[in-house]
Design an enzyme around this catalytic site. Structure first.
Site, PDB file in Angstrom:
ATOM      1  CG  ASN A   1     -26.976  46.739  13.649  1.00  0.00           C
ATOM      2  OD1 ASN A   1     -27.687  46.576  14.641  1.00  0.00           O
ATOM      3  ND2 ASN A   1     -27.476  46.809  12.424  1.00  0.00           N
TER       4      ASN A   1
ATOM      5  CE  LYS B   1     -15.041  29.778   6.184  1.00  0.00           C
ATOM      6  NZ  LYS B   1     -14.450  28.831   7.106  1.00  0.00           N
TER       7      LYS B   1
ATOM      8  CB  ILE C   1     -37.315  49.946   5.688  1.00  0.00           C
ATOM      9  CG1 ILE C   1     -36.465  48.816   5.097  1.00  0.00           C
ATOM     10  CG2 ILE C   1     -38.721  49.462   6.016  1.00  0.00           C
ATOM     11  CD1 ILE C   1     -36.066  47.755   6.075  1.00  0.00           C
TER      12      ILE C   1
END
Ligand code: C5P
Length: 402
Positions: A209, A287, A307
């Site tokens: 992000n 991959k 968390i």
């Protein structure tokens, strides 16, 4: 309260050296004796006469001066000080200090000394960000050198960024607190999370992000400046390590949680990381191939551990103060208030991250500070200022509930 310390001020060759006569005055106002050592580079920006006039002490410049060595000597010069302050500290002297070079009076005095050393770096922001400078700073930090600043802002070269020397009054205040040994958060331990997490899809791709880590790093820096023993657990960012902070670099949410748990027990937790909510259910070891004409893969995701909620769970050893962030795009305060309760944290700093707000990767932040008592909206300010404001709120909190 007068400090009454003997300070050896080493002035090296950066434009910020023009502020050194004022720095000498500020240090002397606190009752300190200041003796200046001026490098050849420093003498290009400020004169020995100016420093001598304000310090009322001889200014030392030359390693091989017959008279200086006779009167004082580079060994005595550093041994007779209680503390050595290098301001401005250029990238060059930082590199020489890290490598133990001794090729002029300043570096020789530093190498010959066992006294505490504080440095106030000043340089162009690209020089500050350069991995070589950051590695040298990490070496100095590990040796116990205190790093004061630098600040973010306009530079003499016309550019903007991290690298301005901290203002003389602030440097003098830092020294005064250093001598007093009683910073407001001395004795407290904090854990701060920062940056994004990267969740591997396969060995080359990841889910991530846009978090820059600016806010979390600024909070860790502000807490450490107030004397808090601070661990910063950070996902991948381009932010330099804040001075005086123990940094643990992680990639995924699960690594971040493990690093946080390893840092416990602490008094304060601030979760500013933008943790990815999901990761791959099954991470591919090879991959994923694109096959001509084939359907794109469907990624099966699973939820990551929370968390903040994990650290805030009420159980023996819960940190006394748990602070979270809420990045919201709609109904910011309502959603953040609910999040505070759901995650069992004491305070939430909520901000609007709709694209128009420019918060992600931007220099400023506008925060709603949400506690059990209600919501306060702070004015828009730099992320550094948000960090400092929060750190001061934490100080106040512990003054009431030590
Ligand atoms: O993503 P969310 O809006 O739920 O984040 C709110 C708070 O929770 C933030 O402080 C963030 O650092 C923390 N968080 C976390 N672990 C997660 C998700 C969020 O610590 N997996």
């Amino acid at each position: 309260m007068l400090a009454g310390k003997r300070i050896l001020l080493i002035v090296t060759g950066g434009i910020a050296a023009y502020k050194c006569p004022e720095l000498v005055r500020r240090l002397r106002e606190q009752g300190n004796q200041v003796r200046c050592l001026l490098t050849a580079g420093g003498a290009q920006f400020v004169t020995a006469l100016a420093l001598q006039s304000v310090s009322e002490e001889k200014v030392y410049q030359d390693l091989f001066s017959l008279t200086d060595e006779n009167e004082m000597g580079h060994i005595r010069l550093s041994r007779e000080a209680d503390v050595i302050l290098v301001a401005p500290a250029t990238a060059n002297i930082i590199s020489k200090m890290a490598n133990g070079q001794a090729d002029d009076l300043a570096t020789t005095a530093l190498l010959a000394s066992d006294k505490p050393v504080l440095i106030a770096p000043a340089m162009n922001h690209r020089m500050w960000d350069h991995p070589a400078t950051q590695a040298n700073l990490a070496t100095l930090r590990a040796r116990g050198v205190e790093i004061i600043g630098p600040d973010d802002g306009a530079m003499a070269c016309g550019e903007f960024g991290m690298g301005r020397m901290r203002e003389p009054l602030q440097i003098a205040e830092t020294l005064a607190r250093y001598f007093a040994g009683d910073l407001p958060l001395t004795g407290k331990r904090a854990l701060v999370t920062s940056g994004p997490t990267f969740e591997a899809i396969d060995p080359v791709r990841f889910i991530g992000n846009r978090s820059s880590g600016k806010q979390g790093h600024a909070i860790a820096r502000a807490l450490a400046t107030l004397g808090c023993a601070t661990t910063l657990v950070s996902g991948p960012t381009r932010q330099p390590d804040p001075g005086g902070v123990g940094v643990v670099a992680v990639e995924s949410a699960r690594e971040m949680l493990a690093a946080c748990e390893a840092a416990l027990p602490v008094d304060i937790v601030v979760c500013a990381a933008a943790v990815s909510d999901w990761r791959m259910d099954q991470q591919e070891n090879s991959k994923i191939k694109k096959t001509a004409g084939g359907a794109p893969p469907r990624l099966a995701l699973t939820e990551n551990p929370d968390i903040l909620a994990t650290l805030a769970k009420a159980r023996a050893g819960r940190p006394q103060l748990v602070v979270g962030f809420a990045a919201e795009t709609d109904d910011v305060i309502v959603n953040a208030t609910a999040k505070r309760q759901r995650k069992n944290c004491d305070w939430i700093l909520a901000n609007d991250v709709s694209t128009a707000s420019g918060v992600f990767d931007g220099p400023t932040n506008q925060v709603h500070f949400i506690t059990q008592l209600g919501t306060e909206t702070w004015p828009e300010m730099s992320k550094d200022a948000v960090g400092e404001t929060l750190a001061h709120r934490i100080v106040k909190h512990f003054q009431v509930q030590p």
